[in-house]
Scaffold this active site. Structure first.
Site, short mmCIF file in Angstrom:
data_model
loop_
_atom_site.label_atom_id
_atom_site.label_comp_id
_atom_site.label_asym_id
_atom_site.label_seq_id
_atom_site.Cartn_x
_atom_site.Cartn_y
_atom_site.Cartn_z
N GLU A 109 3.04 68.15 2.08
CA GLU A 109 1.60 68.33 2.24
C GLU A 109 0.99 69.10 1.06
O GLU A 109 -0.14 68.84 0.67
CB GLU A 109 1.31 69.00 3.57
CG GLU A 109 1.65 68.05 4.73
CD GLU A 109 1.52 68.67 6.10
OE1 GLU A 109 0.82 68.11 6.95
OE2 GLU A 109 2.15 69.73 6.32
N GLU B 110 8.09 66.50 11.11
CA GLU B 110 7.64 67.33 12.23
C GLU B 110 7.92 66.71 13.60
O GLU B 110 8.23 67.42 14.57
CB GLU B 110 6.14 67.62 12.08
CG GLU B 110 5.81 68.76 11.12
CD GLU B 110 5.80 68.34 9.66
OE1 GLU B 110 5.39 69.14 8.81
OE2 GLU B 110 6.20 67.19 9.35
#
Length: 253
Positions: free
Chosen positions: A107, A127
């Protein structure tokens, strides 16, 4: 935790926490934000390169911090996660990725404007493997950088994408040998640094603002950017240097 070195008009920002795989804690987040503040506030710095010390670019959030109840410290008020993923800025940032950049590391990379990666680099948002959501931009920025089906595969499986495949699809601008991502990123920064800094800044701004907009909006934003350059010294210097058959001397004003 965050080192800043200025080389010419380029700032090298390094996450220097190799003992923790450069995982983001509060010190890293605030340090990156402070480094971007320095870059944005210094007229002599035109571009920055973001790198990680050691064999890993960034392993994402420091899970020890989260387990200790300090998850909020991994975000800053202006930059969001790692002080960068939602940070408004005008100057380009190149990610120099040697080794894995996973979860929040991916990210961070997605928040940069250009990406140089070594062949050992990997990107991914794992995740879902831990019943979490990639909440720092991965879920929508991967689909901006990769084909929709490829991005969906990464998000739903949590499996990483190798650097060569990421380069094939355009997530990575330049693919290089292991250990050379930083040097290659600095070379790319040099190519950008050779151009008029205000024009680079305005052009990048139009690209960001017009993403997903219609043509009319794009033309309006482009015209406004051009108008802001007309009265600058560099606007006069560009054509003059061309006529005089010499390299331009940019002032950034």
């Amino acid at each position: 935790m965050i080192d800043v070195e200025v080389r010419g008009h380029t700032a090298l920002i390094t996450i220097n926490r190799p003992e923790a795989r450069n995982a983001v804690n509060a010190a890293v987040a605030s340090g990156i934000e402070e480094a971007i503040d320095r870059v944005e506030g210094d007229d002599d710095i035109w571009i920055s390169v973001l790198a990680g010390a050691g064999p890993v670019f960034c392993a994402g959030a420091d899970l020890k911090e989260i387990a200790s109840g300090n998850a909020g410290g991994l975000n800053t008020s202006r930059g969001g996660f790692a002080g960068i993923v939602s940070r408004e800025r005008t100057k380009p940032v190149i990610a120099a990725v040697d080794g894995p950049a996973l979860a929040g590391g991916t990210e961070i990379v997605l928040a940069c404007d250009l990406v140089v990666a070594s062949r050992s680099a990997r990107f991914g948002v794992p995740e879902v493997k831990r019943s979490l959501v990639a909440a720092a931009g991965g879920l929508f920025r991967l689909a901006q950088k990769l084909p929709q089906n490829v991005a969906t595969e990464l998000v739903l499986t949590g499996d990483p994408i190798e650097a060569e495949r990421a380069h094939h699809f355009g997530l990575v601008n330049v693919l290089c040998d292991d250990g050379s991502a930083l040097d290659t990123a600095m070379e790319l920064a040099g190519r950008i640094e050779a151009n008029a800094p205000l024009a680079v800044r305005e052009s990048l701004g139009v690209m960001k603002e017009s993403r997903g907009a219609d043509d009319a909006t794009g033309f309006r934003l482009s015209g406004e950017a051009f108008a802001r350059l007309v009265n600058t010294e560099d606007y006069a210097e560009g054509p003059r240097a061309f006529i005089e058959k010499r390299a331009p001397e940019w002032k950034g004003r």
